[in-house]
Write an enzyme that holds these catalytic residues in place. Sequence first.
Site, PDB file in Angstrom:
ATOM      1  N   SER A 238      -7.558  12.230  -1.154  1.00 54.85           N
ATOM      2  CA  SER A 238      -7.110  10.835  -1.289  1.00 54.85           C
ATOM      3  C   SER A 238      -7.088  10.122   0.057  1.00 54.85           C
ATOM      4  O   SER A 238      -6.687   8.964   0.142  1.00 54.85           O
ATOM      5  CB  SER A 238      -5.715  10.800  -1.921  1.00 54.85           C
TER       6      SER A 238
ATOM      7  N   ASN B  61       5.470  16.374  -2.595  1.00 56.36           N
ATOM      8  CA  ASN B  61       5.824  15.610  -3.799  1.00 56.36           C
ATOM      9  C   ASN B  61       6.900  14.561  -3.531  1.00 56.36           C
ATOM     10  O   ASN B  61       6.800  13.426  -4.013  1.00 56.36           O
ATOM     11  CB  ASN B  61       6.287  16.557  -4.909  1.00 56.36           C
TER      12      ASN B  61
ATOM     13  N   THR C 133      -2.662 -31.232 -24.327  1.00 59.73           N
ATOM     14  CA  THR C 133      -2.526 -30.054 -25.179  1.00 59.73           C
ATOM     15  C   THR C 133      -3.922 -29.854 -25.771  1.00 59.73           C
ATOM     16  O   THR C 133      -4.637 -30.835 -26.020  1.00 59.73           O
ATOM     17  CB  THR C 133      -1.500 -30.240 -26.319  1.00 59.73           C
ATOM     18  N   HIS C 134      -4.329 -28.613 -25.957  1.00 66.86           N
ATOM     19  CA  HIS C 134      -5.685 -28.307 -26.446  1.00 66.86           C
ATOM     20  C   HIS C 134      -6.754 -28.934 -25.542  1.00 66.86           C
ATOM     21  O   HIS C 134      -7.857 -29.240 -26.011  1.00 66.86           O
ATOM     22  CB  HIS C 134      -5.899 -28.790 -27.883  1.00 66.86           C
TER      23      HIS C 134
ATOM     24  N   SER D 237     -23.842 -25.082  -2.291  1.00 72.80           N
ATOM     25  CA  SER D 237     -24.790 -24.362  -3.133  1.00 72.80           C
ATOM     26  C   SER D 237     -25.997 -23.993  -2.285  1.00 72.80           C
ATOM     27  O   SER D 237     -26.365 -24.718  -1.353  1.00 72.80           O
ATOM     28  CB  SER D 237     -25.220 -25.269  -4.288  1.00 72.80           C
TER      29      SER D 237
ATOM     30  N   LYS E  86     -23.914 -30.260  -3.711  1.00 69.39           N
ATOM     31  CA  LYS E  86     -22.792 -29.630  -4.416  1.00 69.39           C
ATOM     32  C   LYS E  86     -21.668 -29.141  -3.526  1.00 69.39           C
ATOM     33  O   LYS E  86     -21.867 -28.706  -2.407  1.00 69.39           O
ATOM     34  CB  LYS E  86     -23.296 -28.446  -5.254  1.00 69.39           C
TER      35      LYS E  86
ATOM     36  N   ASN F  79     -18.698 -26.535  -4.385  1.00 71.52           N
ATOM     37  CA  ASN F  79     -18.233 -25.667  -5.471  1.00 71.52           C
ATOM     38  C   ASN F  79     -16.811 -25.171  -5.229  1.00 71.52           C
ATOM     39  O   ASN F  79     -16.466 -24.797  -4.116  1.00 71.52           O
ATOM     40  CB  ASN F  79     -19.168 -24.465  -5.611  1.00 71.52           C
TER      41      ASN F  79
ATOM     42  N   GLU G 267     -12.079 -20.833  -8.670  1.00 69.42           N
ATOM     43  CA  GLU G 267     -12.675 -19.992  -9.718  1.00 69.42           C
ATOM     44  C   GLU G 267     -12.219 -18.541  -9.569  1.00 69.42           C
ATOM     45  O   GLU G 267     -11.975 -17.836 -10.544  1.00 69.42           O
ATOM     46  CB  GLU G 267     -14.207 -20.062  -9.643  1.00 69.42           C
TER      47      GLU G 267
ATOM     48  N   TYR H 148       5.755  16.407 -11.017  1.00 63.74           N
ATOM     49  CA  TYR H 148       4.551  15.944 -10.330  1.00 63.74           C
ATOM     50  C   TYR H 148       3.313  16.545 -10.977  1.00 63.74           C
ATOM     51  O   TYR H 148       3.266  17.734 -11.300  1.00 63.74           O
ATOM     52  CB  TYR H 148       4.571  16.330  -8.835  1.00 63.74           C
TER      53      TYR H 148
ATOM     54  N   GLN I 230      -1.670  10.901  -8.218  1.00 68.29           N
ATOM     55  CA  GLN I 230      -2.430  10.410  -7.072  1.00 68.29           C
ATOM     56  C   GLN I 230      -3.195   9.132  -7.431  1.00 68.29           C
ATOM     57  O   GLN I 230      -3.542   8.339  -6.565  1.00 68.29           O
ATOM     58  CB  GLN I 230      -3.398  11.500  -6.596  1.00 68.29           C
TER      59      GLN I 230
ATOM     60  N   LYS J 260      -2.319   5.106  -6.487  1.00 63.61           N
ATOM     61  CA  LYS J 260      -2.473   4.370  -5.223  1.00 63.61           C
ATOM     62  C   LYS J 260      -3.525   3.277  -5.246  1.00 63.61           C
ATOM     63  O   LYS J 260      -3.265   2.152  -4.827  1.00 63.61           O
ATOM     64  CB  LYS J 260      -2.771   5.350  -4.089  1.00 63.61           C
TER      65      LYS J 260
HETATM   66  N1  ARG Z   1      -2.243  13.115  -2.186  1.00 65.43           N
HETATM   67  C1  ARG Z   1      -1.214  13.485  -3.095  1.00 65.43           C
HETATM   68  C2  ARG Z   1      -0.863  12.286  -3.980  1.00 65.43           C
HETATM   69  O1  ARG Z   1      -1.261  11.253  -3.647  1.00 65.43           O
HETATM   70  C3  ARG Z   1       0.004  13.928  -2.351  1.00 65.43           C
HETATM   71  C4  ARG Z   1       0.900  14.824  -3.138  1.00 65.43           C
HETATM   72  C5  ARG Z   1       0.262  16.133  -3.315  1.00 65.43           C
HETATM   73  N2  ARG Z   1       1.156  17.060  -3.966  1.00 65.43           N
HETATM   74  C6  ARG Z   1       0.703  18.150  -4.557  1.00 65.43           C
HETATM   75  N3  ARG Z   1       1.565  18.911  -5.143  1.00 65.43           N
HETATM   76  N4  ARG Z   1      -0.566  18.428  -4.599  1.00 65.43           N
HETATM   77  O2  ARG Z   1      -0.232  12.400  -4.973  1.00 65.43           O
END
Ligand code: ARG
Length: 460
Positions: free
Chosen positions: A18, A105, A150-151, A272, A278, A280, A285, A312, A317, A320
């Site tokens: 990650s 964790n 409205t509409h 454009s 133009k 834009n 948008e 966990y 993961q 994120k």
């Molecule tokens: N990169 C992991 C995550 O984002 C960190 C936690 C990893 N924990 C584990 N027991 N493998 O969740």
Amino acid sequence: MSRFHEPQHPDFHRLNASLAFDRRLWPQDVAQSRAHARMLAERGIIETGDRDALLAGLDSVERELRDERFPFREDDEDIHMAIERRLTEIAGPVGGRLHTARSRNDQVVTDLAMYTRERSAAARAAIASLMRELLIRAEGHIDWPMPGYTHLQRAQPVYLGHHLLAYFWMLSRDRSRFAFAEAESGRLPLGAGALAGVSFDTDRGFLARELGFSEVAPNSIDAVSGRDFILDYLGAAATCSTHLSRLGAELVLWSSAEFGFCELPDAWSSGSSIMPQKKNPDAAELLRAKAPRVVGHLAALHGVMHALPLTYNKDLQEDKEHLFDAVDTLELTLAAATGMIAGVRFDRARMREAASDELIAATDVADLLVRLGMPFREAHGVVAGLVRTAVDAGKKLSDLTDAEIAAVSDLLAEHREDFQAVLAQSSWLESKISEGGTSLARVREQIDLARAVLDEGATA
Ligand code: ARG
């Protein structure tokens, strides 16, 4: 030593790692590690000399990260392991003491809570800036008539100030939702260990104070399993982005030649590649189109969490990228909305003209008949007949002859003068005297309230 005989498959490493996205958590991870090292020494779990070596090592790691010269390695799995590895390279084997009484964790969810808390506060501030611009522009255009729709059909005239304030109130509620997300990110997970707590007598209250958490998460299992504070952020972001999409949509319509209600600032418009004339409304948008992406992140994280057994799981993961992209998208679109509102120029004549179509006063004519004693439903029918007569004859309502009016309603024909007065443009606006309505006195009241709400949020 490792319990494995074979190295990781390179594709497994790519799937599992990650680092590419969680490296943005480094400031939280370093801050957390400093607090953890201090707590360990405070409780006599590590020597003060080791603490000082860890803190000095963390300072070096932080400098490398800040100056973007941190030597990341191919086999670093995530930011937590990269920092611990580097710390040990710099400080020596003492680096290995930092992870005492901590698991990745509770570490990862603590970083995320700190990050979510910060970004919730940033969202509140960015929303307040947009609210301030809307209020300024509403005050500056308090008595500019425009059609309310409205509409997407002209419905009843309103003042532009009133219309702009509608967005102020949506954003005010968004700001409250981010305050909630911020509060929900305020319980410290650190100290939960892998899931069951740790076998050292740690001081979680100390950690909470050091890291700005208002309380300690009371259940270690919940602490490492939970990501609902991220769902709270994403929920707030999804609703806020949806509000911005409606603002964007109106700016697109209003800046078209067909409406001609406004001109967007050059700084937020594009040309454009082929049509030199133009201008834009790309930014507007994109306010429209970015919202579903944020809503998608909310739905996706609900999917990740759905039916996930405690505690966990690596599934977590996947929280994120949804969070980070939502943060980036929201912060950028809030900045764009604020820039456009600050710089948009409205066309008073075009708006007034669009609002001067007498048919827009139909409801007021019905209300006149109600005041003369007719039930509203019947008055509605009478005015519908009147509108048909006018449209068929290609006339304005005020140009209908007494005979044409009497053919639809004797009562109205008897009150011809009142009828003409209702058809004067300003009266349609100033007739809306109910609390929260568009009459000037009510919009002024609303502006005072808005100013108070804005100031109140600034101190909260
Ligand atoms: N990169 C992991 C995550 O984002 C960190 C936690 C990893 N924990 C584990 N027991 N493998 O969740």
